[in-house]
Design a protein around this motif. Structure first.
Motif, mmCIF file in Angstrom:
data_model
loop_
_atom_site.group_PDB
_atom_site.id
_atom_site.type_symbol
_atom_site.label_atom_id
_atom_site.label_comp_id
_atom_site.label_asym_id
_atom_site.label_seq_id
_atom_site.Cartn_x
_atom_site.Cartn_y
_atom_site.Cartn_z
ATOM 1 N N ILE A 47 19.632 -2.827 127.029
ATOM 2 C CA ILE A 47 19.149 -1.610 126.487
ATOM 3 C C ILE A 47 18.909 -0.602 128.057
ATOM 4 C CG2 ILE A 47 17.904 0.515 125.203
ATOM 5 C CD1 ILE A 47 18.393 -1.837 123.008
ATOM 6 N N GLY A 48 19.500 -0.117 128.739
ATOM 7 C CA GLY A 48 18.216 1.207 129.748
ATOM 8 C C GLY A 48 18.365 1.800 129.305
ATOM 9 N N ALA A 49 17.254 2.945 129.488
ATOM 10 C CA ALA A 49 17.314 4.368 129.665
ATOM 11 C C ALA A 49 17.926 5.277 129.901
ATOM 12 C CB ALA A 49 16.334 4.440 130.922
ATOM 13 N N GLY A 50 18.079 6.605 128.777
ATOM 14 C CA GLY A 50 19.319 7.195 128.555
ATOM 15 C C GLY A 50 19.993 6.441 127.357
ATOM 16 N N ASP A 51 20.312 5.547 126.930
ATOM 17 C CA ASP A 51 20.815 4.492 126.200
ATOM 18 C C ASP A 51 20.815 5.878 124.891
ATOM 19 O OD1 ASP A 51 22.707 3.267 127.514
ATOM 20 O OD2 ASP A 51 21.411 1.511 126.884
ATOM 21 N N LEU A 52 21.593 5.927 124.010
ATOM 22 C CA LEU A 52 21.509 6.703 122.276
ATOM 23 C C LEU A 52 21.239 5.180 121.279
ATOM 24 C CD1 LEU A 52 20.230 9.153 121.223
ATOM 25 C CD2 LEU A 52 22.975 8.934 120.831
ATOM 26 N N LEU A 53 20.677 5.129 120.663
ATOM 27 C CA LEU A 53 20.433 4.224 120.116
ATOM 28 C C LEU A 53 20.304 4.978 118.180
ATOM 29 C CD1 LEU A 53 16.660 1.613 121.083
ATOM 30 C CD2 LEU A 53 19.902 1.586 121.868
ATOM 31 N N VAL A 109 14.880 -3.984 106.082
ATOM 32 C CA VAL A 109 16.021 -4.433 106.106
ATOM 33 C C VAL A 109 16.498 -3.539 107.563
ATOM 34 C CG1 VAL A 109 18.322 -5.144 106.099
ATOM 35 C CG2 VAL A 109 16.883 -5.497 104.753
ATOM 36 N N LEU A 110 16.518 -3.499 108.644
ATOM 37 C CA LEU A 110 16.650 -2.554 109.326
ATOM 38 C C LEU A 110 18.034 -3.041 110.204
ATOM 39 C CD1 LEU A 110 15.288 -2.874 112.644
ATOM 40 C CD2 LEU A 110 13.570 -3.065 111.616
ATOM 41 N N SER A 111 18.786 -2.159 110.967
ATOM 42 C CA SER A 111 20.064 -2.003 111.947
ATOM 43 C C SER A 111 19.536 -1.069 113.620
ATOM 44 C CB SER A 111 21.494 -2.322 111.077
ATOM 45 O OG SER A 111 21.581 -0.831 111.618
ATOM 46 N N VAL A 112 20.210 -1.843 114.398
ATOM 47 C CA VAL A 112 19.886 -1.085 115.341
ATOM 48 C C VAL A 112 21.255 -1.127 116.575
ATOM 49 C CG1 VAL A 112 18.808 -0.877 117.673
ATOM 50 C CG2 VAL A 112 16.898 -1.693 116.367
ATOM 51 N N VAL A 113 21.539 0.040 116.611
ATOM 52 C CA VAL A 113 23.471 -0.133 116.927
ATOM 53 C C VAL A 113 22.877 1.085 118.987
ATOM 54 C CG1 VAL A 113 25.583 0.730 117.282
ATOM 55 C CG2 VAL A 113 24.554 -0.651 115.079
ATOM 56 N N VAL A 114 23.705 0.660 119.226
ATOM 57 C CA VAL A 114 23.569 1.403 120.644
ATOM 58 C C VAL A 114 25.617 2.889 120.558
ATOM 59 C CG1 VAL A 114 24.111 1.721 122.965
ATOM 60 C CG2 VAL A 114 22.580 -0.482 122.554
ATOM 61 N N ARG A 115 24.886 3.463 119.962
ATOM 62 C CA ARG A 115 25.450 4.338 119.793
ATOM 63 C C ARG A 115 26.656 5.027 120.981
ATOM 64 N NH1 ARG A 115 28.183 4.809 115.443
ATOM 65 N NH2 ARG A 115 25.937 4.922 114.313
ATOM 66 N N GLU A 116 25.527 5.465 122.144
ATOM 67 C CA GLU A 116 25.800 5.722 123.318
ATOM 68 C C GLU A 116 25.501 5.419 124.349
ATOM 69 O OE1 GLU A 116 26.268 9.962 123.485
ATOM 70 O OE2 GLU A 116 26.925 11.005 121.785
ATOM 71 N N VAL A 117 26.357 4.849 125.702
ATOM 72 C CA VAL A 117 26.238 3.434 126.746
ATOM 73 C C VAL A 117 25.947 4.604 127.898
ATOM 74 C CG1 VAL A 117 26.260 1.687 127.883
ATOM 75 C CG2 VAL A 117 26.499 1.616 126.308
ATOM 76 N N ARG A 118 24.283 4.730 128.115
ATOM 77 C CA ARG A 118 24.491 5.909 129.181
ATOM 78 C C ARG A 118 23.495 6.080 129.996
ATOM 79 N NH1 ARG A 118 22.480 10.990 125.764
ATOM 80 N NH2 ARG A 118 24.170 11.558 124.866
ATOM 81 N N SER A 119 23.180 4.201 129.998
ATOM 82 C CA SER A 119 22.116 3.906 131.200
ATOM 83 C C SER A 119 22.984 2.898 132.398
ATOM 84 C CB SER A 119 21.503 2.398 130.739
ATOM 85 O OG SER A 119 22.823 1.553 129.787
ATOM 86 N N LEU A 120 24.112 2.531 132.289
ATOM 87 C CA LEU A 120 24.907 2.344 133.394
ATOM 88 C C LEU A 120 25.698 2.884 133.962
ATOM 89 C CD1 LEU A 120 26.847 -0.259 130.925
ATOM 90 C CD2 LEU A 120 25.798 -0.680 132.490
ATOM 91 N N MET A 121 24.302 3.686 134.738
ATOM 92 C CA MET A 121 24.841 5.135 135.959
ATOM 93 C C MET A 121 24.086 4.403 136.992
ATOM 94 S SD MET A 121 25.726 7.320 134.478
ATOM 95 C CE MET A 121 26.568 8.114 132.397
ATOM 96 N N VAL A 122 24.925 4.699 139.065
ATOM 97 C CA VAL A 122 24.181 4.901 139.123
ATOM 98 C C VAL A 122 24.115 6.758 140.131
ATOM 99 C CG1 VAL A 122 25.542 2.843 140.282
ATOM 100 C CG2 VAL A 122 26.602 4.518 140.958
ATOM 101 N N TYR A 123 23.349 6.644 141.208
ATOM 102 C CA TYR A 123 23.085 7.804 141.658
ATOM 103 C C TYR A 123 23.329 8.123 143.382
ATOM 104 C CZ TYR A 123 20.516 7.720 137.496
ATOM 105 O OH TYR A 123 19.985 7.577 136.110
ATOM 106 N N VAL A 124 23.989 9.317 143.681
ATOM 107 C CA VAL A 124 23.897 9.544 145.116
ATOM 108 C C VAL A 124 23.459 10.755 145.634
ATOM 109 C CG1 VAL A 124 25.611 9.136 146.561
ATOM 110 C CG2 VAL A 124 26.382 7.807 145.071
ATOM 111 N N ILE A 125 22.884 10.636 146.715
ATOM 112 C CA ILE A 125 22.193 11.729 146.866
ATOM 113 C C ILE A 125 21.884 12.209 147.959
ATOM 114 C CG2 ILE A 125 20.453 11.703 144.874
ATOM 115 C CD1 ILE A 125 18.717 11.147 146.279
ATOM 116 N N GLY A 126 21.771 13.078 148.988
ATOM 117 C CA GLY A 126 21.615 13.320 150.223
ATOM 118 C C GLY A 126 22.453 14.582 151.278
#
Length: 201
Positions: A47-53, A109-126
């Motif tokens: 899991i990464g920052a930005g993902d929606l669980l 009894v619980l489940s965790v699913v990554v509903r949306e993958v949003r953390s596989l990002m790179v940033y380009v600035i400048g």
């Protein structure tokens, strides 16, 4: 002086990202049933920052919903409070949630699913033509990342580019555009990783 300038630019960018992430809120946003199909159900996905669980506890609607992973890699969940999700696998987070919920719910009894993958990002600035955030689809090099951002603008300091890497520990990697473009130092054209930020002064 240039390094200080790069650090200031990066800090401003990260601060803006944090403010946007905080605007998403720490509360459960909606029930999992209202969301679209899951993007990542593999328990080994990191899991990464930005993902929606999508987190659901069987027969407990109050403990079922969509939870965003904030820029600091944490989530907030009813009864449990705040805990770190980023950097853990889906399976590890599920085990930790079950352990904490057991203090309040009998045999949860619980489940965790990554509903949306949003953390596989790179940033380009400048000084590029189209600075921004780009999805990391497959293997993307620094040159390809710059191309996604529309290439360098005429005022860019081509041989003072830096890649700021946070995955696996903070690291600043220099990138001399002309050396790579002329084929003389292809080793600099590294593969980008999740969360990398390319800064073009």
């Amino acid at each position: 002086m240039r390094l200080n300038k790069l650090r200031t630019l990066l800090l401003l960018f990260l601060a803006a990202t944090l403010l946007v992430g905080m605007g998403m809120g720490r509360a459960v946003a909606a029930t999992a049933a209202e969301a679209g199909p899951a993007m990542a159900a593999d328990s080994s996905y990191v899991i990464g920052a930005g993902d929606l669980l999508a987190i659901s506890v069987w027969k407990n609607a109050d403990l079922t919903g969509l939870v965003p992973v904030l820029p600091d890699n944490t989530i907030s969940f009813p009864l449990v409070g705040e805990l770190v999700a980023g950097g853990r696998t889906v399976g590890q987070l599920q085990e930790e949630l079950a352990r904490r919920l057991a203090q309040f719910v009998t045999d949860p009894v619980l489940s965790v699913v990554v509903r949306e993958v949003r953390s596989l990002m790179v940033y380009v600035i400048g000084k590029v033509n189209k600075p921004g955030r780009f999805e990391l689809n497959g293997n993307i090099t620094v040159l390809q990342g710059l191309a996604l951002a529309g290439g360098l603008n005429p005022f860019a300091e081509r041989n003072e580019i830096k890649v700021f890497r946070v995955e696996g520990g903070s690291e600043v990697i220099p990138f001399r555009y002309d050396d790579v473009a002329e084929g003389g130092s292809l080793a600099q054209n590294i593969l980008l990783r999740r969360g990398d930020t390319i800064v073009v002064p």
